[in-house]
Design a protein around this motif. Structure first.
Motif, mmCIF file in Angstrom:
data_model
loop_
_atom_site.group_PDB
_atom_site.id
_atom_site.type_symbol
_atom_site.label_atom_id
_atom_site.label_comp_id
_atom_site.label_asym_id
_atom_site.label_seq_id
_atom_site.Cartn_x
_atom_site.Cartn_y
_atom_site.Cartn_z
ATOM 1 N N THR A 1 0.832 -1.208 0.000
ATOM 2 C CA THR A 1 0.000 0.000 0.000
ATOM 3 C C THR A 1 0.863 1.254 0.000
ATOM 4 O O THR A 1 0.495 2.264 -0.601
ATOM 5 N N LYS A 2 2.017 1.181 0.651
ATOM 6 C CA LYS A 2 2.940 2.321 0.669
ATOM 7 C C LYS A 2 3.411 2.651 -0.748
ATOM 8 O O LYS A 2 3.420 3.811 -1.161
ATOM 9 N N LEU A 3 3.767 1.627 -1.490
ATOM 10 C CA LEU A 3 4.242 1.819 -2.863
ATOM 11 C C LEU A 3 3.109 2.265 -3.787
ATOM 12 O O LEU A 3 3.310 3.104 -4.675
ATOM 13 N N ILE A 4 1.910 1.759 -3.568
ATOM 14 C CA ILE A 4 0.761 2.166 -4.386
ATOM 15 C C ILE A 4 0.426 3.636 -4.131
ATOM 16 O O ILE A 4 0.168 4.393 -5.079
ATOM 17 N N GLU A 5 0.459 4.066 -2.881
ATOM 18 C CA GLU A 5 0.225 5.484 -2.567
ATOM 19 C C GLU A 5 1.298 6.361 -3.201
ATOM 20 O O GLU A 5 0.997 7.432 -3.741
ATOM 21 N N GLU A 6 2.536 5.909 -3.142
ATOM 22 C CA GLU A 6 3.637 6.642 -3.765
ATOM 23 C C GLU A 6 3.428 6.759 -5.277
ATOM 24 O O GLU A 6 3.708 7.801 -5.872
ATOM 25 N N LEU A 7 2.921 5.698 -5.887
ATOM 26 C CA LEU A 7 2.635 5.708 -7.323
ATOM 27 C C LEU A 7 1.611 6.782 -7.675
ATOM 28 O O LEU A 7 1.793 7.535 -8.634
ATOM 29 N N PHE A 8 0.520 6.818 -6.931
ATOM 30 C CA PHE A 8 -0.526 7.798 -7.236
ATOM 31 C C PHE A 8 -0.097 9.224 -6.906
ATOM 32 O O PHE A 8 -0.551 10.169 -7.547
ATOM 33 N N ASP A 9 0.802 9.396 -5.948
ATOM 34 C CA ASP A 9 1.260 10.739 -5.579
ATOM 35 C C ASP A 9 2.364 11.257 -6.499
ATOM 36 O O ASP A 9 2.340 12.415 -6.909
ATOM 37 N N PHE A 10 3.344 10.400 -6.806
ATOM 38 C CA PHE A 10 4.534 10.865 -7.521
ATOM 39 C C PHE A 10 4.822 10.128 -8.824
ATOM 40 O O PHE A 10 5.855 10.346 -9.442
ATOM 41 N N GLY A 11 3.929 9.251 -9.260
ATOM 42 C CA GLY A 11 4.196 8.406 -10.414
ATOM 43 C C GLY A 11 4.155 9.132 -11.747
ATOM 44 O O GLY A 11 3.517 10.166 -11.898
ATOM 45 N N ASN A 12 4.866 8.560 -12.702
ATOM 46 C CA ASN A 12 4.840 9.042 -14.079
ATOM 47 C C ASN A 12 3.648 8.411 -14.779
ATOM 48 O O ASN A 12 3.275 7.284 -14.479
ATOM 49 N N VAL A 13 3.070 9.121 -15.743
ATOM 50 C CA VAL A 13 1.847 8.659 -16.400
ATOM 51 C C VAL A 13 2.100 8.414 -17.887
ATOM 52 O O VAL A 13 2.746 9.219 -18.555
ATOM 53 N N ILE A 14 1.572 7.307 -18.370
ATOM 54 C CA ILE A 14 1.565 6.996 -19.798
ATOM 55 C C ILE A 14 0.121 6.659 -20.159
ATOM 56 O O ILE A 14 -0.521 5.863 -19.473
ATOM 57 N N ASN A 15 -0.387 7.252 -21.222
ATOM 58 C CA ASN A 15 -1.752 6.983 -21.669
ATOM 59 C C ASN A 15 -1.732 6.302 -23.028
ATOM 60 O O ASN A 15 -0.992 6.693 -23.926
ATOM 61 N N THR A 16 -2.567 5.271 -23.152
ATOM 62 C CA THR A 16 -2.799 4.604 -24.425
ATOM 63 C C THR A 16 -4.316 4.522 -24.595
ATOM 64 O O THR A 16 -5.045 4.815 -23.653
ATOM 65 N N PRO A 17 -4.778 4.137 -25.766
ATOM 66 C CA PRO A 17 -6.237 4.065 -25.938
ATOM 67 C C PRO A 17 -6.936 3.121 -24.957
ATOM 68 O O PRO A 17 -8.049 3.387 -24.531
ATOM 69 N N LEU A 18 -6.276 2.031 -24.563
ATOM 70 C CA LEU A 18 -6.908 1.061 -23.674
ATOM 71 C C LEU A 18 -6.524 1.228 -22.207
ATOM 72 O O LEU A 18 -7.303 0.868 -21.331
ATOM 73 N N PHE A 19 -5.327 1.765 -21.935
ATOM 74 C CA PHE A 19 -4.821 1.806 -20.568
ATOM 75 C C PHE A 19 -4.295 3.184 -20.165
ATOM 76 O O PHE A 19 -3.871 3.969 -21.001
ATOM 77 N N ARG A 20 -4.316 3.385 -18.873
ATOM 78 C CA ARG A 20 -3.562 4.468 -18.252
ATOM 79 C C ARG A 20 -2.553 3.769 -17.359
ATOM 80 O O ARG A 20 -2.909 2.879 -16.588
ATOM 81 N N VAL A 21 -1.295 4.145 -17.465
ATOM 82 C CA VAL A 21 -0.234 3.481 -16.717
ATOM 83 C C VAL A 21 0.427 4.486 -15.788
ATOM 84 O O VAL A 21 0.838 5.557 -16.220
ATOM 85 N N LEU A 22 0.509 4.127 -14.527
ATOM 86 C CA LEU A 22 1.262 4.896 -13.542
ATOM 87 C C LEU A 22 2.486 4.069 -13.187
ATOM 88 O O LEU A 22 2.346 2.896 -12.833
ATOM 89 N N TRP A 23 3.678 4.651 -13.273
ATOM 90 C CA TRP A 23 4.877 3.901 -12.947
ATOM 91 C C TRP A 23 5.858 4.760 -12.170
ATOM 92 O O TRP A 23 5.826 5.983 -12.243
ATOM 93 N N ILE A 24 6.703 4.091 -11.424
ATOM 94 C CA ILE A 24 7.716 4.775 -10.630
ATOM 95 C C ILE A 24 8.890 3.826 -10.417
ATOM 96 O O ILE A 24 8.712 2.614 -10.331
ATOM 97 N N LYS A 25 10.090 4.406 -10.363
ATOM 98 C CA LYS A 25 11.242 3.605 -9.951
ATOM 99 C C LYS A 25 11.076 3.350 -8.470
ATOM 100 O O LYS A 25 10.777 4.264 -7.699
#
Length: 136
Positions: free
Chosen positions: A18-42
């Motif tokens: 949950t700590k990493l998921i919260e970090e993703l939504f707060d500070f993550g990088n976003v990639i959008n495609t027609p089917l998906f939205r991707v949040l990623w972080i190192k």
């Protein structure tokens, strides 16, 4: 004789922190495609596998749990089949990432469409990681 890699999707590859998921939504990088939205972080913490993934299908789009679960199964299966080159890239760069795939299309897609889109997501993710590496 070459060793054949098993295409599995183990518990170590699932994003559960949950700590990493919260970090993703707060500070993550976003990639959008027609089917998906991707949040990623190192990852700031060490992960047991090169990438950890979570898959979500919003209840707002698909009211029936049966449909949501079907879509999540298709997405995980497509990722399982396509992840090997992605893992090779992450191992070579010595990077650990966590990401969330959020399904955002209004209707259920068939497996072939999802597989192509997950492949596109992984290519965009690799490109995005390379760009972030070049900036550092």
């Amino acid at each position: 004789m070459s060793r054949i890699e098993r295409q599995t999707f183990s518990k170590d590859e699932r994003l559960c922190s949950t700590k990493l998921i919260e970090e993703l939504f707060d500070f993550g990088n976003v990639i959008n495609t027609p089917l998906f939205r991707v949040l990623w972080i190192k990852s700031s913490i060490s992960l047991p596998s090169p990438a950890q993934i979570a898959v979500t299908v919003p209840k707002k789009i698909f009211r029936l749990a049966v449909t949501r679960n079907l879509m999540k199964r298709r997405i995980r299966e497509a990722y399982r089949k396509i992840k090997q080159p992605f893992y090779s890239f992450l191992e070579a760069e010595k990077i650990r990432i966590a990401f969330i795939l959020i399904y955002r299309h209004k209707s259920p897609a068939d497996f072939m469409t999802i597989e192509k889109s997950v492949g596109e997501v992984i290519r965009k993710l690799i490109d995005d990681i390379k760009q972030k590496q070049d900036k550092c």
